[in-house]
Design an enzyme around this catalytic site. Structure first.
Site, mmCIF file in Angstrom:
data_model
loop_
_atom_site.group_PDB
_atom_site.id
_atom_site.type_symbol
_atom_site.label_atom_id
_atom_site.label_comp_id
_atom_site.label_asym_id
_atom_site.label_seq_id
_atom_site.Cartn_x
_atom_site.Cartn_y
_atom_site.Cartn_z
ATOM 1 C CB ILE A 17 -3.560 61.494 69.893
ATOM 2 C CG1 ILE A 17 -5.001 61.069 70.216
ATOM 3 C CG2 ILE A 17 -2.567 60.616 70.654
ATOM 4 C CD1 ILE A 17 -5.342 59.658 69.749
ATOM 5 C CG ASP A 59 4.717 64.297 53.117
ATOM 6 O OD1 ASP A 59 4.373 63.236 53.696
ATOM 7 O OD2 ASP A 59 4.257 64.636 52.012
ATOM 8 C CG ASN A 86 0.567 60.713 66.958
ATOM 9 O OD1 ASN A 86 -0.238 60.001 67.565
ATOM 10 N ND2 ASN A 86 0.242 61.902 66.479
ATOM 11 C CE1 TYR A 151 -6.522 55.094 60.698
ATOM 12 C CE2 TYR A 151 -8.328 53.856 61.674
ATOM 13 C CZ TYR A 151 -7.245 54.699 61.811
ATOM 14 O OH TYR A 151 -6.879 55.145 63.057
ATOM 15 C CE LYS A 155 -3.455 54.076 62.576
ATOM 16 N NZ LYS A 155 -2.230 54.813 62.955
ATOM 17 C CB THR A 186 -8.819 64.526 68.029
ATOM 18 O OG1 THR A 186 -9.653 64.033 66.959
ATOM 19 C CG2 THR A 186 -8.129 63.356 68.720
#
Length: 253
Positions: A17, A59, A86, A151, A155, A186
Site C-alpha cells: 500500500i 527504522d 504507513n 496486531y 490499530k 499486496t
C-alpha cells in the site's frame, strides 16, 4: 493536480500500500520522501518515480532514525507538508496468551510508537505549512480479528490516537486522519495466499468478505489517501475512513 509541490514523508513506502500511495502522490504532483527498513529498495522505488523524490533507510521504531530522516527531508526540500505513517507489521498470527513480549513490543514499536517519533520530529515543520498527518490503520482495528490480538490492538490504538491528535493539533491548522483498509492485495498477501492449501479458495474468500464483490489492489487505498492529504479534504479531521468495500457492514454470504 491535488498535491502539486507538496512534500510528503511516507513511511513503509517501498512496497504494498505504501508504494501505491507513493505512486499516487507523485502522479498528483507531490514530492515524496519514502522510507523503509530496506533502504536500497526505497531508493530504487523513489528513483523510478522520478528525480524529485527521495528514498532511503529508516527504522521507524527508532527515534534517532526518524529524527535523522526528517532532518534529511527538511534539508533537501526546505519544508514538510504531510506525514503519512504507513509502516507496519502484522505478525504474529496467534492469540494473546501465546504472544511473547518481544512480539508484542515489535508490533507496538513499529505500528504505534512510530507515530510518536514522526510527530515529535515533524510537528514543528507541519505547523509552518499547516500540513496534515495521515495514519494507515486497518478495519480490524475497528471490528477485531481472530488470532491477531496484538496486531488489532495496535490499530485500535491508532484509531483513537488519530482522534486525539486531531484535537491537539487543530489549533495549529494541522489535520489528522486515518485510513482503514480491509483485505487488500499486496505482494505479502499474494505470497501468503499462494502458500495456502487451497489458494483459489482463499482468493474467493477475500473477494467474498467485501460486499462490493472483490478484494482490491492498493491503488484504491492510495486514491483515498491522496484525497485525505489534499485541500479537497480541508475540513476533514479526526476521521477514520473505511476503504473496505463495505466489509464492516456485513459479508456477501
Amino acid at each position: 493536480m491535488l498535491l502539486e509541490n507538496q512534500v510528503i514523508f511516507l513511511t513503509g513506502g517501498s512496497t504494498g500500500i505504501g508504494l501505491d500511495c507513493a505512486k499516487a502522490y507523485a502522479a498528483e504532483g507531490a514530492k515524496v520522501a519514502l522510507v523503509a527498513r530496506n533502504g536500497e529498495q526505497a531508493a530504487a522505488e523513489a528513483s523510478a518515480l522520478g528525480p524529485d523524490h527521495l528514498g532511503f533507510a529508516c527504522d521507524v521504531s527508532k527515534d534517532s532514525d526518524v529524527k535523522s530522516a526528517i532532518d534529511r527531508v527538511l534539508a533537501h526540500y526546505g519544508k514538510l507538508d504531510h506525514i503519512h505513517n504507513n509502516a507496519g507489521i502484522a505478525n504474529p498470527s496467534k492469540p494473546l496468551h501465546e504472544t511473547s513480549d518481544e512480539e508484542w513490543d515489535a508490533l507496538f514499536n513499529i505500528n504505534l510508537k512510530s507515530v510518536l517519533h514522526t510527530t515529535r520530529h515533524g510537528i514543528a515543520a507541519l505547523r509552518e505549512t499547516k500540513g496534515s498527518i495521515l495514519n494507515t490503520s486497518s478495519l480490524v482495528g475497528v471490528i477485531g480479528q481472530e488470532i491477531h490480538a496484538a496486531y488489532t490492538s495496535t490499530k485500535g490504538g491508532m484509531n483513537t490516537l488519530t482522534k486525539s491528535m486531531a484535537l491537539d493539533y487543530a489549533k495549529d491548522g494541522i489535520r489528522v486522519n486515518a485510513v482503514c483498509p480491509a483485505g487488500t492485495w499486496t505482494p505479502m498477501l499474494r505470497t501468503w495466499a499462494a502458500e495456502q492449501p487451497d489458494p483459489a479458495g482463499v482468493s474467493q474468500y477475500l473477494d467474498d468478505i467485501h460486499p462490493l464483490g472483490y478484494c482490491p489492489d492498493g491503488d484504491v487505498i492510495a486514491d483515498a489517501c491522496a484525497f485525505l492529504l489534499s485541500s479537497k479534504a480541508r475540513f476533514i479531521t479526526g476521521h477514520i475512513m473505511h476503504v473496505s468495500g463495505g466489509a464492516e457492514i456485513g459479508y456477501r454470504r
